[in-house]
Scaffold this active site. Structure first.
Site, short mmCIF file in Angstrom:
data_model
loop_
_atom_site.label_atom_id
_atom_site.label_comp_id
_atom_site.label_asym_id
_atom_site.label_seq_id
_atom_site.Cartn_x
_atom_site.Cartn_y
_atom_site.Cartn_z
CE LYS A 136 -5.33 2.74 0.66
NZ LYS A 136 -5.61 1.39 1.24
CG ASP B 241 -0.36 -3.31 0.25
OD1 ASP B 241 -0.96 -3.34 1.34
OD2 ASP B 241 -0.73 -2.59 -0.71
CG HIS C 72 2.10 0.38 2.00
ND1 HIS C 72 2.36 -0.33 3.16
CD2 HIS C 72 0.81 0.11 1.70
CE1 HIS C 72 1.28 -1.01 3.49
NE2 HIS C 72 0.32 -0.75 2.64
CG ASP C 73 -1.90 1.91 1.51
OD1 ASP C 73 -1.59 2.19 0.32
OD2 ASP C 73 -2.46 0.85 1.85
CG HIS D 162 -3.04 5.54 -2.27
ND1 HIS D 162 -3.65 4.79 -3.24
CD2 HIS D 162 -2.13 4.69 -1.69
CE1 HIS D 162 -3.15 3.55 -3.25
NE2 HIS D 162 -2.22 3.47 -2.31
CG HIS E 264 2.40 0.76 -2.37
ND1 HIS E 264 2.37 2.13 -2.32
CD2 HIS E 264 1.13 0.37 -2.08
CE1 HIS E 264 1.15 2.54 -2.02
NE2 HIS E 264 0.37 1.49 -1.87
CG HIS E 265 -0.70 0.43 -5.56
ND1 HIS E 265 -1.34 -0.75 -5.25
CD2 HIS E 265 -0.96 1.28 -4.53
CE1 HIS E 265 -1.96 -0.63 -4.07
NE2 HIS E 265 -1.74 0.61 -3.61
#
Ligand code: C2E
Ligand code: SIN
Ligand code: SIN
Ligand code: SIN
Ligand code: FE
Ligand code: FE
Length: 375
Positions: free
Chosen positions: A235, A315, A231-232, A260, A286-287
């Protein structure tokens, strides 16, 4: 055996094998096909593991793998010489006395079985390399002896198996490699932001537990388990001074940080592999928040893919419980209160309910992949 009966067996098995991608299932189906074609008591497909210098086979789902040394018995002999072997007198045979004593006869001693007749036929890949062999033991007839026609039939099965297994092994290999790449990529993303590899593993496991709890299929929950750790991944493109800033981010810095999600999506979306497609969705969404106040697109409710809604809670649960360069870990009680208070706001209410239902399993994962234990 009547030719039409034989054809029926071959047709039925080859249809099933052609549609099957799982290596273990292909192996089992091939052994069963060989057994039925020649009416053998037992039939085994052995594969060479050159790394460990062993032959291995799938036994039953519960038992798993059976492994023997590469040079054991008639099987080993056939593999090393590339020749088929056919005998109906295992206990009195002079020619293969030695190899039989290290193989079938030794196994008989351990299992109480009596091997009489044996057919062993090596099979090759498209480029001619020996990949393994077929082994049939004892004909289901009064005298238990195989015929020359059985040898011919099994040779037919073996020549088909080489080609088929080559592609099954290849896709197995690709999938195993993919899983590894995915975890490694996830860890790169997290390590740059000073998060641990264990965060990646926990989020993977939390996500799959929640997915199962929501009633997603085993297949879909496995896909999510492999995809959610990424998911990240976006970054990797965030500058160090923002990513590892020990203080609160300025509004401007936070805007950069938020990119990101879309960066991760753009890194992953070109792939047509199902796992990476799922990972692209997860990175992108995811955010997002259930009430539409998330980023990057402000999606709302079921506009957000279920994979995104699940990874969001996994998360945040993990981020709150972890030490970050910019924050301390929260006590569990506060985390659970927070998640409950965000039910229907940040999080899908149904996902929160399943999360609470599955809390024992979640806490189990949390302690088995704890960061503290590793320090
Ligand atoms: P992260 O640290 O993995 O946090 C993921 C998400 O967990 C956050 O997404 C947020 O929804 C939740 N979260 C984490 N810590 C807290 C907290 O103390 N309080 C609350 N209410 N929620 C929390 P978000 O906010 O979109 O942040 C995304 C990423 O941006 C974070 O990932 C982190 O890498 C970074 N970040 C966010 N705020 C800060 C900050 O103040 N300083 C620094 N250096 N980085 C930050
Ligand atoms: C191999 O074919 O390399 C062995 C596969 C296995 O260990 O399952
Ligand atoms: C052999 O075929 O002789 C070796 C395999 C076994 O132990 O049965
Ligand atoms: C495995 O993970 O099963 C071994 C990989 C392979 O079969 O090549
Ligand atoms: Fe994120
Ligand atoms: Fe994360």
């Amino acid at each position: 055996m009547k030719p039409e009966h034989l054809l029926k067996i071959i047709f039925e098995y080859t249809t099933r094998i052609t549609n099957e991608r799982n290596l273990d299932t292909v192996l089992t189906l091939m052994a069963d096909m060989g057994r039925d074609m020649i009416d053998a008591d037992r039939c085994t497909v052995w594969l060479i593991d050159r790394v460990h210098e062993e032959l291995w086979t799938r036994v039953a789902h519960e038992v798993g793998e059976l492994r023997i040394p590469l040079d054991a018995g008639l099987v080993g002999h056939s593999i090393s010489t590339g020749e088929s072997v056919f005998i109906n007198d295992a206990y009195t045979n002079e020619q293969y006395k030695e190899v039989l004593s290290t193989g079938a006869l030794r196994t008989d001693l351990l299992t109480g079985y009596t091997t009489k007749a044996l057919i062993v036929i090596p099979f090759r890949s498209n480029d001619g390399k020996i990949m393994g062999c077929f082994q049939a033991v004892n004909k289901n007839s009064n005298d238990g002896a195989f015929t020359k026609q059985d040898l011919e039939y099994l040779t037919l099965a073996a020549s088909y198996s080489g080609k088929c297994l080559e592609s099954a092994l290849l896709s197995h290999e690709i999938e195993e490699t993919q899983k590894e790449i995915i975890f490694t990529m996830g860890e790169i993303g997290e390590s740059r932001s000073k998060e641990t590899g264990n965060h990646v593993k926990r989020v993977a496991e939390y996500s799959s537990v929640i997915a199962r709890g929501l009633g997603l299929s085993f297949h879909d929950s496995e896909i999510l388990r492999m995809a959610s750790p990424m998911h990240d991944i976006g970054k990797v493109a965030i500058p160090d001074d923002i990513l590892n800033n020990p203080g609160k981010l300025t509004e401007e810095e936070y805007e950069i940080m938020k990119t990101h999600a879309e960066i991760g999506y753009n890194l992953l979306r070109k792939s047509s592999r199902p796992i990476l497609q799922a990972a692209a969705i997860v990175a992108y969404q995811h955010h997002e928040k259930w009430d539409g106040t998330g980023y990057p697109r402000g999606l709302q409710g079921e506009q957000i893919h279920i994979y995104g809604r699940i990874t969001a809670i996994a998360d945040v649960f993990d981020a709150l419980g972890s030490h970050r360069i910019y924050k301390e870990a929260w006590p569990l009680e506060d985390i659970l209160k927070y998640i409950e208070s965000e039910r229907g706001k940040h999080f899908d209410p149904r996902v929160v309910d399943v999360f609470m239902d599955q809390l024992p399993a979640i806490l189990q994962i949390r302690s088995s992949y704890s960061d503290v234990n590793l320090r």
